[in-house]
Design a protein around this motif. Structure first.
Motif, PDB file in Angstrom:
ATOM      1  N   ILE A  16      -4.706   6.058   4.969  1.00  0.00           N
ATOM      2  CA  ILE A  16      -5.977   5.438   5.383  1.00  0.00           C
ATOM      3  C   ILE A  16      -6.765   4.994   4.152  1.00  0.00           C
ATOM      4  N   TYR A  17      -6.907   5.886   3.184  1.00  0.00           N
ATOM      5  CA  TYR A  17      -7.719   5.609   1.997  1.00  0.00           C
ATOM      6  C   TYR A  17      -7.239   4.359   1.275  1.00  0.00           C
ATOM      7  N   MET A  18      -5.942   4.205   1.114  1.00  0.00           N
ATOM      8  CA  MET A  18      -5.397   3.103   0.330  1.00  0.00           C
ATOM      9  C   MET A  18      -5.107   1.848   1.159  1.00  0.00           C
ATOM     10  N   HIS A  19      -5.449   1.857   2.427  1.00  0.00           N
ATOM     11  CA  HIS A  19      -5.257   0.660   3.255  1.00  0.00           C
ATOM     12  C   HIS A  19      -6.117  -0.468   2.692  1.00  0.00           C
ATOM     13  N   GLU A  20      -5.589  -1.671   2.686  1.00  0.00           N
ATOM     14  CA  GLU A  20      -6.289  -2.804   2.073  1.00  0.00           C
ATOM     15  C   GLU A  20      -7.662  -3.086   2.688  1.00  0.00           C
ATOM     16  N   GLU A  21      -7.895  -2.682   3.932  1.00  0.00           N
ATOM     17  CA  GLU A  21      -9.197  -2.886   4.559  1.00  0.00           C
ATOM     18  C   GLU A  21     -10.170  -1.749   4.251  1.00  0.00           C
ATOM     19  N   VAL A  22      -9.670  -0.636   3.742  1.00  0.00           N
ATOM     20  CA  VAL A  22     -10.499   0.546   3.501  1.00  0.00           C
ATOM     21  C   VAL A  22     -10.807   0.730   2.023  1.00  0.00           C
ATOM     22  N   VAL A  23      -9.810   0.641   1.176  1.00  0.00           N
ATOM     23  CA  VAL A  23      -9.947   0.989  -0.245  1.00  0.00           C
ATOM     24  C   VAL A  23     -11.068   0.230  -0.970  1.00  0.00           C
ATOM     25  N   PRO A  24     -11.396  -1.012  -0.612  1.00  0.00           N
ATOM     26  CA  PRO A  24     -12.508  -1.658  -1.331  1.00  0.00           C
ATOM     27  C   PRO A  24     -13.851  -0.942  -1.163  1.00  0.00           C
ATOM     28  N   PHE A  25     -13.980  -0.131  -0.115  1.00  0.00           N
ATOM     29  CA  PHE A  25     -15.262   0.488   0.185  1.00  0.00           C
ATOM     30  C   PHE A  25     -15.296   1.987  -0.086  1.00  0.00           C
ATOM     31  N   LEU A  26     -14.300   2.498  -0.788  1.00  0.00           N
ATOM     32  CA  LEU A  26     -14.296   3.891  -1.213  1.00  0.00           C
ATOM     33  C   LEU A  26     -14.370   3.934  -2.737  1.00  0.00           C
ATOM     34  N   GLY A  27     -14.459   5.096  -3.311  1.00  0.00           N
ATOM     35  CA  GLY A  27     -14.801   5.239  -4.720  1.00  0.00           C
ATOM     36  C   GLY A  27     -13.746   4.929  -5.751  1.00  0.00           C
ATOM     37  N   PHE A  28     -12.507   4.678  -5.342  1.00  0.00           N
ATOM     38  CA  PHE A  28     -11.444   4.425  -6.312  1.00  0.00           C
ATOM     39  C   PHE A  28     -10.711   3.144  -5.968  1.00  0.00           C
ATOM     40  N   ASP A  29     -10.257   2.455  -6.999  1.00  0.00           N
ATOM     41  CA  ASP A  29      -9.390   1.296  -6.804  1.00  0.00           C
ATOM     42  C   ASP A  29      -8.034   1.809  -6.330  1.00  0.00           C
ATOM     43  N   PRO A  30      -7.160   0.912  -5.836  1.00  0.00           N
ATOM     44  CA  PRO A  30      -5.846   1.368  -5.363  1.00  0.00           C
ATOM     45  C   PRO A  30      -5.121   2.228  -6.403  1.00  0.00           C
ATOM     46  N   LEU A  31      -4.557   3.329  -5.903  1.00  0.00           N
ATOM     47  CA  LEU A  31      -3.859   4.291  -6.743  1.00  0.00           C
ATOM     48  C   LEU A  31      -2.498   4.613  -6.152  1.00  0.00           C
ATOM     49  N   SER A  32      -1.580   5.013  -7.005  1.00  0.00           N
ATOM     50  CA  SER A  32      -0.293   5.525  -6.532  1.00  0.00           C
ATOM     51  C   SER A  32      -0.532   6.898  -5.907  1.00  0.00           C
ATOM     52  N   LYS A  33       0.461   7.389  -5.188  1.00  0.00           N
ATOM     53  CA  LYS A  33       0.348   8.736  -4.607  1.00  0.00           C
ATOM     54  C   LYS A  33       0.128   9.778  -5.695  1.00  0.00           C
ATOM     55  N   GLU A  34       0.842   9.612  -6.804  1.00  0.00           N
ATOM     56  CA  GLU A  34       0.718  10.571  -7.905  1.00  0.00           C
ATOM     57  C   GLU A  34      -0.691  10.562  -8.488  1.00  0.00           C
ATOM     58  N   GLU A  35      -1.283   9.383  -8.618  1.00  0.00           N
ATOM     59  CA  GLU A  35      -2.641   9.280  -9.145  1.00  0.00           C
ATOM     60  C   GLU A  35      -3.677   9.829  -8.160  1.00  0.00           C
ATOM     61  N   PHE A  36      -3.393   9.709  -6.881  1.00  0.00           N
ATOM     62  CA  PHE A  36      -4.335  10.150  -5.851  1.00  0.00           C
ATOM     63  C   PHE A  36      -4.287  11.666  -5.633  1.00  0.00           C
ATOM     64  N   GLU A  37      -3.177  12.297  -5.964  1.00  0.00           N
ATOM     65  CA  GLU A  37      -3.011  13.740  -5.706  1.00  0.00           C
ATOM     66  C   GLU A  37      -4.156  14.599  -6.253  1.00  0.00           C
ATOM     67  N   PRO A  38      -4.581  14.445  -7.519  1.00  0.00           N
ATOM     68  CA  PRO A  38      -5.673  15.300  -7.995  1.00  0.00           C
ATOM     69  C   PRO A  38      -7.013  15.004  -7.309  1.00  0.00           C
ATOM     70  N   ILE A  39      -7.223  13.775  -6.913  1.00  0.00           N
ATOM     71  CA  ILE A  39      -8.451  13.415  -6.185  1.00  0.00           C
ATOM     72  C   ILE A  39      -8.448  14.099  -4.830  1.00  0.00           C
ATOM     73  N   PHE A  40      -7.324  14.019  -4.134  1.00  0.00           N
ATOM     74  CA  PHE A  40      -7.197  14.667  -2.829  1.00  0.00           C
ATOM     75  C   PHE A  40      -7.353  16.184  -2.964  1.00  0.00           C
ATOM     76  N   ALA A  41      -6.725  16.767  -3.971  1.00  0.00           N
ATOM     77  CA  ALA A  41      -6.818  18.216  -4.179  1.00  0.00           C
ATOM     78  C   ALA A  41      -8.270  18.632  -4.394  1.00  0.00           C
ATOM     79  N   SER A  42      -9.012  17.830  -5.131  1.00  0.00           N
ATOM     80  CA  SER A  42     -10.430  18.116  -5.363  1.00  0.00           C
ATOM     81  C   SER A  42     -11.229  18.030  -4.061  1.00  0.00           C
ATOM     82  N   LEU A  43     -10.914  17.048  -3.228  1.00  0.00           N
ATOM     83  CA  LEU A  43     -11.583  16.924  -1.931  1.00  0.00           C
ATOM     84  C   LEU A  43     -11.333  18.165  -1.078  1.00  0.00           C
ATOM     85  N   VAL A  44     -10.091  18.602  -1.020  1.00  0.00           N
ATOM     86  CA  VAL A  44      -9.740  19.787  -0.224  1.00  0.00           C
ATOM     87  C   VAL A  44     -10.444  21.024  -0.781  1.00  0.00           C
ATOM     88  N   ARG A  45     -10.451  21.170  -2.099  1.00  0.00           N
ATOM     89  CA  ARG A  45     -11.107  22.325  -2.734  1.00  0.00           C
ATOM     90  C   ARG A  45     -12.612  22.361  -2.488  1.00  0.00           C
TER      91      ARG A  45
END
Length: 168
Positions: A16-45
């Motif tokens: 959902i986050y990286m969908h082309e219609e969603v990502v422009p309106f969230l805090g990060f530019d498009p990222l690979s899964k590997e790049e997104f992992e620490p962001i997601f982990a921080s959200l969960v924490r």
């Protein structure tokens, strides 16, 4: 169903986050899964990142940050998105109504959020939910694929009239 996100929600949230219609309106530019992992982990924490399921499938998410001290009656909603396949279905309205109801039940009296000034659909949506624009942060946001900066709008909703301040 609203529930705290867990590590098992990574693929759904990433999709959902990286969908082309969603990502422009969230805090990060498009990222690979590997790049997104620490962001997601921080959200969960954060212990305030919720996913919302429909039929057992994650269709949206949001993060609640409760303010502390003298502002502990307020909470900030961020990292908020809904799957584009739910556009126009009423899911987003239902998700937000339930989130606000849950915050109210926990004693929150004021809900705040920010959105990009170039997102008129979201602005109309939040106004429909009763949010009022309280301010503008000029040139606060910049997407890597654009040369210009974007203003962010600060919106808030009082969940009940409060003593002292303006309740307009």
């Amino acid at each position: 169903m609203h529930r705290l996100a867990s590590a098992s929600d990574f693929a759904s949230v990433y999709s959902i986050y990286m969908h082309e219609e969603v990502v422009p309106f969230l805090g990060f530019d498009p990222l690979s899964k590997e790049e997104f992992e620490p962001i997601f982990a921080s959200l969960v924490r954060s212990n305030g990142f919720f996913v919302v399921e429909l039929g057992g499938v994650v269709k949206g998410f949001y993060r609640v940050t409760k303010h502390e001290g003298r502002a502990n009656h307020s909470a900030y909603l961020g990292t908020l998105a809904v799957s584009p396949d739910e556009k126009g279905s009423g899911f987003a309205f239902s998700m937000m109504t339930e989130a606000i109801k849950n915050l109210s039940a926990k004693g929150i009296l004021r809900v705040e959020l920010m959105l990009e000034a170039d997102n008129p659909r979201a602005l109309a949506f939040y106004k429909k939910l009763g949010f009022i624009q309280e301010g503008i942060m000029r040139s606060a946001y910049k997407r890597s694929n654009q040369a210009h900066y974007i203003d962010e709008l600060f919106l808030a909703k009082l969940l009940q009239p409060l003593l002292g301040g303006s309740n307009v």
